[in-house]
Design a protein around this motif. Structure first.
Motif, PDB file in Angstrom:
ATOM      1  N   LYS A  98       0.836  -1.205   0.000  1.00 39.22           N
ATOM      2  CA  LYS A  98       0.000   0.000   0.000  1.00 39.22           C
ATOM      3  C   LYS A  98       0.866   1.248   0.000  1.00 39.22           C
ATOM      4  O   LYS A  98       1.842   1.349   0.756  1.00 39.22           O
ATOM      5  CB  LYS A  98      -0.911   0.011   1.236  1.00 39.22           C
TER       6      LYS A  98
ATOM      7  N   ILE B 283      -3.356   3.873  -2.830  1.00 42.18           N
ATOM      8  CA  ILE B 283      -3.556   2.767  -3.754  1.00 42.18           C
ATOM      9  C   ILE B 283      -2.811   1.557  -3.219  1.00 42.18           C
ATOM     10  O   ILE B 283      -1.770   1.693  -2.562  1.00 42.18           O
ATOM     11  CB  ILE B 283      -3.073   3.138  -5.180  1.00 42.18           C
ATOM     12  N   SER B 284      -3.359   0.376  -3.464  1.00 44.88           N
ATOM     13  CA  SER B 284      -2.726  -0.851  -2.997  1.00 44.88           C
ATOM     14  C   SER B 284      -2.826  -1.915  -4.079  1.00 44.88           C
ATOM     15  O   SER B 284      -3.477  -1.722  -5.121  1.00 44.88           O
ATOM     16  CB  SER B 284      -3.405  -1.356  -1.713  1.00 44.88           C
TER      17      SER B 284
ATOM     18  N   ASN C 103      -4.277  -4.651  -6.130  1.00 45.93           N
ATOM     19  CA  ASN C 103      -5.705  -4.749  -6.423  1.00 45.93           C
ATOM     20  C   ASN C 103      -6.190  -6.193  -6.272  1.00 45.93           C
ATOM     21  O   ASN C 103      -6.588  -6.852  -7.231  1.00 45.93           O
ATOM     22  CB  ASN C 103      -5.983  -4.228  -7.835  1.00 45.93           C
TER      23      ASN C 103
ATOM     24  N   THR D 294      -9.196  -5.956   2.303  1.00 51.42           N
ATOM     25  CA  THR D 294      -8.497  -4.868   1.624  1.00 51.42           C
ATOM     26  C   THR D 294      -8.207  -3.740   2.619  1.00 51.42           C
ATOM     27  O   THR D 294      -8.881  -3.602   3.640  1.00 51.42           O
ATOM     28  CB  THR D 294      -9.344  -4.348   0.455  1.00 51.42           C
TER      29      THR D 294
ATOM     30  N   THR E  68      -9.423  -1.043  -2.709  1.00 51.19           N
ATOM     31  CA  THR E  68      -7.979  -1.147  -2.952  1.00 51.19           C
ATOM     32  C   THR E  68      -7.380   0.175  -3.413  1.00 51.19           C
ATOM     33  O   THR E  68      -6.205   0.218  -3.783  1.00 51.19           O
ATOM     34  CB  THR E  68      -7.701  -2.244  -3.987  1.00 51.19           C
ATOM     35  N   ALA E  69      -8.169   1.235  -3.433  1.00 44.89           N
ATOM     36  CA  ALA E  69      -7.664   2.594  -3.669  1.00 44.89           C
ATOM     37  C   ALA E  69      -8.658   3.549  -3.036  1.00 44.89           C
ATOM     38  O   ALA E  69      -9.853   3.229  -2.917  1.00 44.89           O
ATOM     39  CB  ALA E  69      -7.491   2.884  -5.155  1.00 44.89           C
ATOM     40  N   GLU E  70      -8.186   4.723  -2.615  1.00 42.87           N
ATOM     41  CA  GLU E  70      -9.090   5.678  -1.973  1.00 42.87           C
ATOM     42  C   GLU E  70      -8.770   7.100  -2.390  1.00 42.87           C
ATOM     43  O   GLU E  70      -7.629   7.441  -2.718  1.00 42.87           O
ATOM     44  CB  GLU E  70      -9.002   5.579  -0.444  1.00 42.87           C
TER      45      GLU E  70
ATOM     46  N   ARG F 279     -11.906   2.381  -4.835  1.00 44.77           N
ATOM     47  CA  ARG F 279     -11.918   1.395  -5.911  1.00 44.77           C
ATOM     48  C   ARG F 279     -12.299   0.060  -5.302  1.00 44.77           C
ATOM     49  O   ARG F 279     -11.640  -0.408  -4.361  1.00 44.77           O
ATOM     50  CB  ARG F 279     -10.542   1.294  -6.580  1.00 44.77           C
TER      51      ARG F 279
ATOM     52  N   LEU G 232     -10.040   1.858 -11.573  1.00 42.96           N
ATOM     53  CA  LEU G 232      -9.999   3.194 -10.977  1.00 42.96           C
ATOM     54  C   LEU G 232     -11.198   4.029 -11.417  1.00 42.96           C
ATOM     55  O   LEU G 232     -11.667   4.893 -10.671  1.00 42.96           O
ATOM     56  CB  LEU G 232      -8.690   3.890 -11.353  1.00 42.96           C
TER      57      LEU G 232
END
Length: 421
Positions: A274, A299-300, A302, A308, A329-331, A362, A368
């Motif tokens: 991450k 982001i990490s 996916n 997650t 898996t993303a913010e 995400r 995305l």
């Protein structure tokens, strides 16, 4: 017989030496100390005995001492001492009480959490925190911690904790939500190095033992409804901060870049890396106004998994949105506040607040672009109050009400101790 040039050169050196000496700090004093060690403060201030006096450096020292969050007030006075041929600098400090009970209650509709404990925020007189906290959030948790923001050498700091964290965790599987009793036992160690008074870099690690036990009958995730994870985490961060604090006001900014990897020993499918960045910016306007902005981008790996690293939660990032309503898996998160101090008293002061929170994720295994289609669910606006105590240092009670202007039926009341950000 010496030449006129040599005499002139000799007099020039003497005059320069006297001038240089007169600009030095002859004596550095601290008034009002009761618990804090003077040797610790001497180590972290820029102004030192025998060094050149600088009013700019002195102002920076005053603000850095305030930013330790230990003292009710810090001021200074300086004067020229003709006898000693140097400056006398005095830091005038009003110390707080440092052994504090921890009492925190926060919540929103159908969800409540509270904490109780004790924290010594100036352990050994070196601005170290040592404490233990019990927490109830669906289930019982407890944590003990020991940290030092800045050591006496002004270059290093540390953090250590041991925690048992338990709650009821909603996990998302496609269109199905399942509730689990979740227990996390962990031990964490870390340290950081101050390159300057504004820039630091840290390293750390954590070992975790996790237990998930499904408590509903929506479906069976595995043949066994109870399963275990052994995990380890390595993390590093770089933080640059010019943030200043004085009573309820903040100004300046902080930017923190965080990189971590979490590896599951017996279940590598849920391991991830991450990368996240958090920016906070504050501006004080006049005597009563304060605005603040926070932005978090992360982001990490996916992974298509319910385990997650990012979450939308009313306690963490979007007030009014509810209890861990989504994972991803993303913010992208943004918070804005306008704060107005409308009542100042010798015992307390009160702020009114207008705010806007936004967050989107995400979904696990998604794209995305999905963050855009989910955006309407994560916008909330609202207002609230802040009650700041001058008797109990660093104690702020907040209450906020917010709603989604695009979906007015989504609304909530949140409250707790401490500023939201």
């Amino acid at each position: 017989m010496a030449s006129p040039f040599r005499i002139f050169l000799f007099l020039l050196v003497v005059v320069y030496s006297i001038s240089a000496k007169s600009e030095n700090i002859h004596q550095l004093l601290f008034e009002g100390l009761t618990k804090t060690k003077e040797s610790y403060l001497r180590g972290i201030v820029l102004s030192k005995e025998g060094t050149t006096f600088s009013e700019e450096k002195l102002k920076e020292d005053v603000q850095n001492l305030r930013n330790l969050n230990l003292f009710f007030s810090v001021n200074e006075r300086h004067k020229w001492n003709e006898t000693a041929e140097g400056w006398v600098v005095v830091f005038i400090i009003e110390e707080a009480n440092y052994l504090y009970p921890v009492l925190s209650v926060s919540g929103f509709t159908a969800q409540l959490q509270f904490e109780v404990g004790v924290n010594q925020i100036n352990f050994r007189g070196h601005a170290e925190s040592l404490g233990i906290v019990y927490r109830y959030y669906d289930r019982h948790s407890i944590s003990a911690f020991y940290s030092g923001f800045m050591h006496k050498n002004s270059k290093t700091g540390h953090f250590a904790s041991i925690t048992k964290y338990s709650t009821i965790e909603p996990l998302y599987f496609s269109d199905t939500v399942a509730d689990f009793n979740f227990d996390n036992y962990n031990i964490s160690l870390g340290g950081h190095y101050w390159w300057t008074y504004s820039l630091r870099t840290g390293l750390g690690g954590m070992y975790m033992y996790e237990i998930y036990e499904q408590i509903d009958s929506s479906f069976n995730l595995l043949d066994d409804r109870r399963y275990y994870f052994h995990k380890y985490q390595f993390r590093t961060f770089t933080e640059y901060s010019t943030l200043n604090q004085h009573f309820e006001f903040r100004w300046g900014f902080t930017d923190r870049l965080h990189l971590e990897t979490v590896q599951a020993i017996n279940f590598p499918e849920i391991s991830y890396v991450k990368l996240a960045n958090e920016l906070s910016w504050f501006q004080r306007i006049g005597k009563r106004h304060n605005i603040g902005f926070r932005n978090r981008i992360g982001i990490s790996t996916n992974i298509d998994s319910p385990f997650t690293p990012f979450v939308l939660d009313g306690f963490i990032n979007v007030r009014g949105i509810g209890n861990r309503i989504a994972r991803g898996t993303a913010e992208f998160v943004a918070n804005f506040e306008y704060r107005y101090s409308f009542w100042r008293h010798k015992w307390f002061f009160i702020q009114s607040v207008v705010f806007s929170d936004f967050g989107t994720l995400r979904p696990p295994g998604g794209q995305l672009s999905d963050m855009i289609s989910n955006a309407k669910d994560g916008l909330f606006i609202g207002g609230g109050l802040r009650f700041h105590s001058r008797f109990f240092y660093k104690t702020t009670f907040r209450i906020d009400y917010s709603f989604n202007p695009l979906q007015p039926n989504n609304h909530g009341l949140t409250f707790g101790f401490g500023q939201f950000f």
